[in-house]
Design an enzyme around this catalytic site. Structure first.
Site: not given
Ligand code: BGC
Length: 364
Positions: A169, A172, A321
């Site tokens: 998903d 990931e 994030e």
């Molecule tokens: C997230 C992804 C994202 C990636 C880079 C991962 O931890 O689950 O959705 O694309 O980080 O930001």
């Protein structure tokens, strides 16, 4: 000494900072690094970067957005053979291995990263790219170069041929599951590609839509994946932006209310059992929920989410994030810090979703 209480950045300043941070972190190749200070994210993801490009287009930075689309088109065109092979294998009912699929993240030079294992088989980012490309064309009203359209066709063929395959998903995770969010991204991407080129993939988009309507609901709202009844904040994308249904659709509305009730503490968690860095509150999801609320006329709620985001920026104006407050599982925070270092900060996708939210608030 007690820690100073967080200062809230005013919106106009944080919008400027967000644009700067994104542009400073665009590689000469056109790729966007997911985060410059987090080695695991020193790559360009189609998912993150497509939203970044859209945010730039909304804020008039169309050339930078175009450079990303050119980078993507070149990365995809160089891998037309991989797509062909994947489609042939899928049609023959053979299992797909990591070597058979397009990767989800590439080096800033557009190469596969072979030094670390990754959850590469993810289809949502390709749908998102087609959607962002069509938005780029709509906003700039310029014809797109042939190479980009060629890459768009290859991408459309790829996601159209593979949509029935379970894949990781957008977080990931859960390789073996079917995720309504992923299917909606494919749907939105194919629709956008059809609008852009006239090459409509109607049979597939109708099949995807019927499939999600029949299988993707529980208690009159969307579910995280088939067989898992919890909500996931990424389900907001089913309407905003992929328009599998309209934002005011009742299923969508109930899903957003459930996301607000179960996952929003100020910022928004991915899902209730998430343990990545303990499962904190994500900036980009707070912005996404605010974006959804704007679409259904709930501006007050959108403003509150924006305010929360602005209070999370550090003295450099960086947005991380996630914010590790009110964690789902405290004990899982330290192991992730030990494994990969402190939470990614800044995360370009966080800045992008913030920019999208600000634009939608302004336009309403
Ligand atoms: C997230 C992804 C994202 C990636 C880079 C991962 O931890 O689950 O959705 O694309 O980080 O930001």
């Amino acid at each position: 000494m007690a820690a100073a209480s967080p200062m809230r950045f005013p919106s106009d300043l944080l919008v400027e900072r967000s644009l700067q941070i994104i542009l400073e972190n665009q590689a000469p190749t056109g790729a966007f690094i997911a985060s410059p200070n987090f080695p695991t994210y020193a790559f360009c993801w189609f998912r993150d970067s497509s939203y970044i490009a859209y945010a730039l287009d909304l804020h008039g930075k169309n050339e930078a957005s175009a450079r990303f689309h050119a980078w993507t088109a070149s990365a995809i065109n160089r891998r037309a053979d991989i797509v062909q092979r994947a489609l042939q294998k899928a049609a023959a009912g053979e299992p797909l291995t990591d070597a058979d699929v397009l990767h989800t993240r590439y080096t800033l030079d557009g190469e596969e990263n072979t030094t670390t294992a990754w959850e590469n088989f993810q289809l949502d980012g390709f749908g998102t790219w087609l959607w962002a490309l069509a938005e780029h064309q709509r906003i700039t009203a310029q014809p797109l170069p042939d190479e980009w359209l060629q890459a768009a066709r290859i991408t459309a063929d790829y996601i159209e041929g593979l949509w029935r395959h379970p894949c990781y998903d957008c977080w990931e995770e859960f390789r073996e599951k079917i995720h309504p969010h992923t299917l909606a991204a494919i749907y939105g991407g194919l629709k956008a590609y059809g609008d852009l080129t006239g090459d409509q993939r109607d049979a597939t988009t109708s099949a995807i839509r019927s499939f999600i309507l029949e299988n993707g609901q529980v208690d009159g709202r969307w579910q995280k994946f088939l067989g898992n009844s919890q909500v996931d904040a990424s389900l907001l994308a089913l309407s905003t932006p992929y328009r599998l249904v309209t934002p005011d659709d009742q299923i969508m509305r109930r899903t957003a209310e459930k996301i607000e009730a179960d996952l929003c503490l100020g910022g928004v968690k991915r899902y209730a059992t998430d343990t990545y860095y303990g499962g904190g509150q994500w900036i980009l999801l707070a912005a996404w929920l605010g974006w959804y609320w704007c679409e259904v006329g709930e501006k007050e709620k959108a403003l509150q989410l924006r305010q929360w985001i602005e209070a999370q920026a550090n003295e450099n104006g960086w947005l991380p994030e996630q914010v590790p407050v009110g964690l789902n599982e405290e004990a899982m925070y330290a192991p992730w810090v030990q494994k990969w270092g402190s939470i990614a900060n800044p995360l370009l996708w966080s800045h992008a979703e913030y920019l999208i939210l600000c634009k939608f608030i302004q336009d309403k």
